[in-house]
Design a protein around this motif. Structure first.
Motif, PDB file in Angstrom:
ATOM      1  N   VAL A   1       1.157  10.763 -14.275  1.00  0.00           N
ATOM      2  CA  VAL A   1       0.951   9.510 -13.538  1.00  0.00           C
ATOM      3  C   VAL A   1       2.329   8.942 -13.209  1.00  0.00           C
ATOM      4  O   VAL A   1       3.003   8.418 -14.089  1.00  0.00           O
ATOM      5  CB  VAL A   1       0.142   8.508 -14.390  1.00  0.00           C
ATOM      6  CG1 VAL A   1      -0.027   7.188 -13.641  1.00  0.00           C
ATOM      7  CG2 VAL A   1      -1.222   9.093 -14.748  1.00  0.00           C
ATOM      8  N   PRO A   2       2.760   9.062 -11.952  1.00  0.00           N
ATOM      9  CA  PRO A   2       4.143   8.679 -11.633  1.00  0.00           C
ATOM     10  C   PRO A   2       4.415   7.175 -11.703  1.00  0.00           C
ATOM     11  O   PRO A   2       5.549   6.776 -11.915  1.00  0.00           O
ATOM     12  CB  PRO A   2       4.360   9.211 -10.212  1.00  0.00           C
ATOM     13  CG  PRO A   2       3.003   9.426  -9.649  1.00  0.00           C
ATOM     14  CD  PRO A   2       2.074   9.658 -10.785  1.00  0.00           C
ATOM     15  N   PHE A   3       3.398   6.338 -11.490  1.00  0.00           N
ATOM     16  CA  PHE A   3       3.623   4.897 -11.543  1.00  0.00           C
ATOM     17  C   PHE A   3       2.653   4.268 -12.537  1.00  0.00           C
ATOM     18  O   PHE A   3       1.432   4.405 -12.399  1.00  0.00           O
ATOM     19  CB  PHE A   3       3.428   4.265 -10.157  1.00  0.00           C
ATOM     20  CG  PHE A   3       4.378   4.808  -9.137  1.00  0.00           C
ATOM     21  CD1 PHE A   3       5.685   4.342  -9.056  1.00  0.00           C
ATOM     22  CD2 PHE A   3       3.979   5.825  -8.283  1.00  0.00           C
ATOM     23  CE1 PHE A   3       6.569   4.860  -8.130  1.00  0.00           C
ATOM     24  CE2 PHE A   3       4.855   6.357  -7.343  1.00  0.00           C
ATOM     25  CZ  PHE A   3       6.154   5.877  -7.275  1.00  0.00           C
ATOM     26  N   ALA A   4       3.231   3.587 -13.541  1.00  0.00           N
ATOM     27  CA  ALA A   4       2.393   2.976 -14.562  1.00  0.00           C
ATOM     28  C   ALA A   4       1.614   1.802 -13.964  1.00  0.00           C
ATOM     29  O   ALA A   4       2.051   1.191 -13.005  1.00  0.00           O
ATOM     30  CB  ALA A   4       3.270   2.486 -15.710  1.00  0.00           C
ATOM     31  N   GLY A   5       0.516   1.489 -14.559  1.00  0.00           N
ATOM     32  CA  GLY A   5      -0.349   0.429 -14.064  1.00  0.00           C
ATOM     33  C   GLY A   5       0.151  -0.954 -14.419  1.00  0.00           C
ATOM     34  O   GLY A   5       1.239  -1.092 -14.965  1.00  0.00           O
ATOM     35  N   PRO A   6      -0.621  -1.976 -14.173  1.00  0.00           N
ATOM     36  CA  PRO A   6      -1.927  -1.794 -13.551  1.00  0.00           C
ATOM     37  C   PRO A   6      -1.810  -1.418 -12.072  1.00  0.00           C
ATOM     38  O   PRO A   6      -0.929  -1.903 -11.378  1.00  0.00           O
ATOM     39  CB  PRO A   6      -2.577  -3.171 -13.690  1.00  0.00           C
ATOM     40  CG  PRO A   6      -1.439  -4.126 -13.781  1.00  0.00           C
ATOM     41  CD  PRO A   6      -0.333  -3.391 -14.473  1.00  0.00           C
ATOM     42  N   CYS A   7      -2.702  -0.542 -11.657  1.00  0.00           N
ATOM     43  CA  CYS A   7      -2.773  -0.227 -10.238  1.00  0.00           C
ATOM     44  C   CYS A   7      -3.762  -1.192  -9.613  1.00  0.00           C
ATOM     45  O   CYS A   7      -4.380  -1.989 -10.305  1.00  0.00           O
ATOM     46  CB  CYS A   7      -3.207   1.221 -10.041  1.00  0.00           C
ATOM     47  SG  CYS A   7      -4.876   1.549 -10.625  1.00  0.00           S
ATOM     48  N   LYS A   8      -3.886  -1.106  -8.336  1.00  0.00           N
ATOM     49  CA  LYS A   8      -4.921  -1.909  -7.708  1.00  0.00           C
ATOM     50  C   LYS A   8      -6.152  -1.020  -7.464  1.00  0.00           C
ATOM     51  O   LYS A   8      -6.684  -0.493  -8.396  1.00  0.00           O
ATOM     52  CB  LYS A   8      -4.392  -2.596  -6.444  1.00  0.00           C
ATOM     53  CG  LYS A   8      -3.315  -3.659  -6.752  1.00  0.00           C
ATOM     54  CD  LYS A   8      -3.855  -5.015  -7.133  1.00  0.00           C
ATOM     55  CE  LYS A   8      -4.143  -5.285  -8.584  1.00  0.00           C
ATOM     56  NZ  LYS A   8      -3.135  -4.994  -9.555  1.00  0.00           N
TER      57      LYS A   8
ATOM     58  N   SER B   1       0.437  -1.277  -1.747  1.00  0.00           N
ATOM     59  CA  SER B   1       1.037  -0.171  -1.011  1.00  0.00           C
ATOM     60  C   SER B   1       0.166   1.069  -1.107  1.00  0.00           C
ATOM     61  O   SER B   1      -0.838   1.090  -1.809  1.00  0.00           O
ATOM     62  CB  SER B   1       2.403   0.136  -1.625  1.00  0.00           C
ATOM     63  OG  SER B   1       2.222   0.723  -2.898  1.00  0.00           O
ATOM     64  N   THR B   2       0.580   2.114  -0.418  1.00  0.00           N
ATOM     65  CA  THR B   2      -0.180   3.363  -0.455  1.00  0.00           C
ATOM     66  C   THR B   2      -0.098   4.025  -1.834  1.00  0.00           C
ATOM     67  O   THR B   2      -0.792   4.999  -2.091  1.00  0.00           O
ATOM     68  CB  THR B   2       0.308   4.351   0.611  1.00  0.00           C
ATOM     69  OG1 THR B   2       1.699   4.586   0.394  1.00  0.00           O
ATOM     70  CG2 THR B   2       0.124   3.800   2.002  1.00  0.00           C
ATOM     71  N   LEU B   3       0.745   3.472  -2.721  1.00  0.00           N
ATOM     72  CA  LEU B   3       0.775   3.960  -4.101  1.00  0.00           C
ATOM     73  C   LEU B   3      -0.251   3.210  -4.955  1.00  0.00           C
ATOM     74  O   LEU B   3      -0.401   3.489  -6.143  1.00  0.00           O
ATOM     75  CB  LEU B   3       2.171   3.768  -4.699  1.00  0.00           C
ATOM     76  CG  LEU B   3       3.307   4.466  -3.958  1.00  0.00           C
ATOM     77  CD1 LEU B   3       4.656   3.957  -4.434  1.00  0.00           C
ATOM     78  CD2 LEU B   3       3.217   5.972  -4.141  1.00  0.00           C
ATOM     79  N   GLY B   4      -0.932   2.242  -4.327  1.00  0.00           N
ATOM     80  CA  GLY B   4      -1.912   1.461  -5.070  1.00  0.00           C
ATOM     81  C   GLY B   4      -1.277   0.331  -5.863  1.00  0.00           C
ATOM     82  O   GLY B   4      -1.903  -0.219  -6.769  1.00  0.00           O
ATOM     83  N   LEU B   5      -0.032  -0.007  -5.534  1.00  0.00           N
ATOM     84  CA  LEU B   5       0.690  -1.024  -6.304  1.00  0.00           C
ATOM     85  C   LEU B   5       0.852  -2.300  -5.495  1.00  0.00           C
ATOM     86  O   LEU B   5       1.153  -2.249  -4.300  1.00  0.00           O
ATOM     87  CB  LEU B   5       2.079  -0.499  -6.693  1.00  0.00           C
ATOM     88  CG  LEU B   5       2.081   0.798  -7.491  1.00  0.00           C
ATOM     89  CD1 LEU B   5       3.504   1.301  -7.678  1.00  0.00           C
ATOM     90  CD2 LEU B   5       1.406   0.599  -8.846  1.00  0.00           C
TER      91      LEU B   5
END
Lengths: 446, 486
Positions: B371-378, B216-220
């Protein structure tokens, strides 16, 4: 080669900072059943040297216009591009930049677009221009949508002498929007204004013409403008910008929106793309224009500079209410056209136009002296013209090709009524000698 | 303005001559009728070649590209653009081909297109690909038109709604609107994924498609994707993949395997072709086999019978043409060159390192930013200056201060669902040293925010212009040069 910088040690350190033991762990959020369990079925990577040799060999399989004498036009034109253009385009500060969202470090792109917008206005006689659209075909389609929105009407009148692929693109774009397309009859190589007048009524949003038209003939725009405006419709004209050093500008003739294909401003043929859609409009329609627009303003210290402006029309702000969905455009192609026009200047552009006109007419006249070849339309033409042959165009073109000549377009492909008609293009690129050569080989058997 | 407009440098009568004199004898020359002739002269500049070259060279120096420095613009994949790609596209055997040349003279080019289609289909897990769309948004348009044509071909004309998540790119709803569809926006769940309950509520007999980016645009990575696909397909609708974020998953996962029916790919993002200051791009579209008949015309394919590549125009179910000719071929040549150099392994390595770089940088920035969303991110991630809110410093200030440190700012205030977002996509081609230095700069900026917030509010300080008055620009638009005497 893969353009990847990390050493093994660096990678280890990075993984430690993240707190994982391998990069594989970073993909743990992809459910196992969705993971690709095999390598991609693609060739292995190559060194640059080997890749270059392979790609060079592929390019060599083509016969290009640098080695053939081309008389093909039909929406893609060979013109002389001054060498300086390519050198400017190779400035990677231009070509590796993104859309100029950060004006403080994008004044180069922004100012170049502002200069481009000015040049498009000067050529077309319009009040404002956007920063570019994909190509001539989509620019026309966007203009038709604009006309429908501006008038809140649902019929578009189209000249059949608009580029056939532009008309097909228009159909695709209008299909989902419930907008009907009606064709204006043509005769003797040009669209008939009297016929347009008959079709114009309170349902018609716009009249769409091309000048010079697909057959190379010059259309008289003013009567169409008068008829359209009388019925409350807009006149949209698709033009060849290179003709506009010589031919009357559509703004002066009463056009409301002017679009076109900017490839003729020295851009490479490149098998049909990337090209350059341009659009200019009368001030009244400015806020309905699709695409990026650059405007002049000042910074907080009063210094003049440029920004992307009127963004409230655009998809990233307005989402479904935007005037178009366009995001990426053809910025670098617009820069190419800008540098081309700056190098040529008004006199140079007029010279290109005049050479196209004279060489086109010279070729037309010479070919008409051949037995079996006739010129079906007597109207004034610009750089392209139509001849009728007895010999089948396919066979003729094969014969020319074996003589190193790329012949014209077989019009029967797009117009069943024009079987055995050929559209030829003679720009400033062709010498008199090359034209004579065309005539000689053409006449050998016909 | 640091550089005057080119028009103000013009000197009447100055010119260069690029053409030989007209070689048609005068008696054979013609003149145009009066009505066809231009009466005035367009005010193009009159200059020498050196004047022009200096002007545009100076303008280039006011610009910032990937070749100038780090460009972590989220969702834009500003990776390094290898120089061989440029040279390949400039080869006369590609650059000097007329689109209407007989196909027997362009077999190399058509082969290049066919092989690119095949490679992209493999990477995306699709059955067929068209290279015609000129950009990502154009690919979206093509894809949604095909979906509508598919529904119509089944006599299913009730499907007029396109669902998009609230985190989607603006092009998604704008595209659906351009196709005459109604847009239904659904909220994201607290993890940034699709809210399944909300989706179930709106997916139905009137749904044409769901448009989704994954990651997603959140990198998730949207790990509920199989369930989403099931809901959408059960409703009789199709699933559209916005490929802007493809750089995260090459060789790891494929949209086709996730249940997507249509995919667009941005060659100017994932496949290393340059952005050109806004274009040209290229937005190929891949589809599952059942949608193949709807591809735009013409289709490039190998014809066994003739033993050659052809441009197939006889396609009765096609949505038609989406532009003139066959797409941005010159851009396709660059992507093909990149594919050739990288190979399958190289592409997978690129995605691996893109994700590694993003996670590494996120770890570094987590010390000084929220950092609103914990990783791992993409391949990308979001941070915000929420933790230093009390300083009065906003995302815009942080972004502008980054310019003073020599960086291009990340994407800002997007996605719309995160307040004050900085969306950072480092890409795989950046080194650890670059990421470390960038993190140090952002760390320093967070300290400056506390010590001297004015420094940030007034940033950037070292550029030819500072923050521009955009309101004034829009209120009274000045969109072209006019001579002062007018």
């Amino acid at each position: 080669m893969a353009y990847l910088p990390h050493t093994k040690e660096q990678e280890k350190a990075m993984l430690a900072t993240i707190g994982v033991s391998s990069s594989e762990e970073l993909f743990r959020d992809i459910p196992p059943e969705l993971r690709l369990a095999r390598p991609l079925a693609l060739s292995p990577g190559l060194s640059e040297k080997t890749a270059w040799e392979q790609i060079g060999a592929l390019a060599e399989k083509n016969r290009h216009t640098g080695r053939l004498i081309s008389f093909l036009g039909a929406g893609a034109y060979e013109h002389y591009q001054p060498k300086a253009v390519k050198h400017i385009l190779a400035r990677s500060e231009f070509y590796t930049a993104y859309t100029p969202y950060q004006p403080e470090i994008s004044q180069g792109t922004l100012q170049a677009v502002f200069e481009y917008q000015t040049m498009i206005c000067e050529l077309t006689g319009m009040d404002a221009a956007n920063a570019s659209l994909y190509d001539g075909a989509t620019a026309l389609a966007e203009a038709a949508l604009m006309a429908a929105e501006a008038t809140r009407r649902k019929v578009i009148l189209v000249s059949p002498l608009l580029h056939p692929e532009y008309r097909q693109t228009l159909e695709t774009y209008l299909h989902g929007r419930g907008i009907r397309i009606a064709e204006i009859p043509w005769e003797k190589g040009v669209t008939q204004p009297a016929e347009a007048e008959k079709l114009l009524n309170h349902e018609v949003a716009g009249v769409l013409l091309q000048n010079p038209n697909f057959l190379g003939s010059i259309e008289e725009l003013a009567p169409f403008a008068q008829a359209a405006h009388k019925a409350g419709a807009l006149l949209v004209v698709s033009v060849d910008p290179v003709s506009l050093g010589l031919l009357a500008d559509p703004g002066q003739c009463g056009a409301d929106i002017v679009v076109g294909e900017g490839q003729s401003m020295g851009l490479p043929l490149s098998l049909g793309g990337p090209y350059l859609g341009f659009m200019g409009v009368k001030e009244k329609y400015l806020r309905r224009m699709p695409g990026r627009i650059v405007g002049k303003t000042t910074d907080r210290l009063g210094r003049e500079g440029f920004v992307l402006t009127l963004q409230a029309r655009e998809q990233h702000i307005r989402r479904e209410k935007a005037s178009s969905n366009i995001c990426s455009n053809e910025a670098l192609c617009a820069l190419s056209a800008t540098v081309y026009l700056a190098l040529l200047g008004p006199q140079g552009l007029r010279e290109v136009g005049n050479q196209c006109l004279q060489k086109g007419h010279y070729a037309k006249k010479c070919l008409s002296t051949l037995p079996g070849v006739t010129v079906p339309f007597g109207c004034p033409s610009f750089t392209e013209f139509v001849v009728k042959t007895q010999e089948a165009p396919v066979l003729l073109n094969q014969r020319l090709l074996s003589g190193g000549i790329l012949g014209g377009l077989d019009l029967g492909r797009f117009y069943p009524e024009l079987k055995n008609h050929i559209l030829l293009c003679v720009t400033e690129m062709r010498s008199k000698e090359e034209i004579d050569q065309l005539v000689r080989i053409w006449g050998e058997k016909a | 303005m640091k550089e005057q407009l080119i028009f103000t440098k013009s000197v009447a009568g100055r010119k260069e001559g690029y053409l030989p004199p007209l070689d048609i004898p005068e008696p054979q020359q013609v003149s145009l009728p009066d009505w066809a002739r231009r009466k005035d002269t367009p005010r193009l500049p009159e200059l020498t070649e050196m004047d022009v070259v200096r002007h545009y060279t100076r303008l280039s120096q006011l610009n910032y590209g990937v070749d100038s420095g780090f460009y972590p613009l989220g969702s834009c994949t500003m990776k390094y653009n290898p120089k061989i790609n440029e040279d390949a596209a400039n080869l006369p055997g590609f650059a000097q081909l007329h689109p209407y040349q007989p196909v027997e003279t362009t077999q190399g080019a058509l082969q290049l297109m066919a092989e690119t289609q095949k490679a992209l289909a493999e990477i995306a897990g699709m059955d067929a690909v068209t290279l015609q769309p000129a950009a990502g948004a154009h690919g979206e348009l093509t894809g949604i038109m095909m979906i509508m044509a598919y529904h119509a071909s089944r006599g299913d004309r009730r499907r007029t709604k396109v669902i998009v998540p609230d985190s989607s790119h603006g092009t998604n709803p704008a595209t659906a609107a351009l196709c005459g569809c109604e847009i239904v926006q659904i909220p994201s769940n607290p993890d940034g994924g699709v809210d399944l309950e909300a989706l179930k509520k709106v997916a139905g007999m009137d749904t044409a498609a769901l448009m989704l980016t994954n990651p997603s645009t959140l990198g998730l990575f949207e790990n509920q994707i199989s369930e989403i696909a099931r809901i959408i397909h059960q409703a009789g609708a199709l699933l559209y993949y916005d490929g802007a974020n493809m750089n995260a998953i090459m060789g790891y996962a494929r949209p086709g395997d996730m249940g997507f029916d249509v995919v667009h790919i941005n060659l100017h993002k994932t496949f290393a072709t340059p952005h050109g200051g806004g274009g040209p791009g290229s937005g190929p579209v891949g589809v599952k086999a059942f949608l193949e008949p709807f591809l735009p015309k013409p289709v490039v394919r190998y014809e066994m019978q003739d033993g050659r590549y052809i441009l197939d125009d006889r396609r009765p179910l096609s949505i038609g043409k989406v532009k003139a000719f066959y797409g941005n071929f010159g851009v396709v040549v660059k992507a093909y060159t990149y594919l050739t150099v990288m190979g399958g392994d190289g592409l997978k390595a690129a995605s691996e390192k893109a994700v590694l770089n993003a996670n590494y940088l996120m770890s570094l920035l987590g010390r000084d930013y929220h950092v609103p969303f914990a990783g791992p991110c993409k391949h990308e991630f979001i941070v915000t200056p929420k933790n230093i809110k009390e300083t009065g410093v906003h995302t815009m200030d942080v972004a502008k201060r980054l310019i003073d440190y020599g960086y291009h700012p990340p994407t800002i205030y997007f996605p719309l669902i995160v307040e004050e977002a900085l969306m950072i996509e480092p890409t795989e081609t950046e080194s650890k040293e670059t990421l470390d230095a960038f993190a140090r700069a952002l760390c320093k900026i967070s300290r400056e925010a506390k010590d001297d917030p004015g420094l940030l509010h007034e940033a950037p300080h070292n550029t030819p212009v500072s923050r521009m008055d955009e309101t004034a620009a829009a209120r009274k638009p000045v969109l072209r040069w006019v001579p002062y005497y007018e």
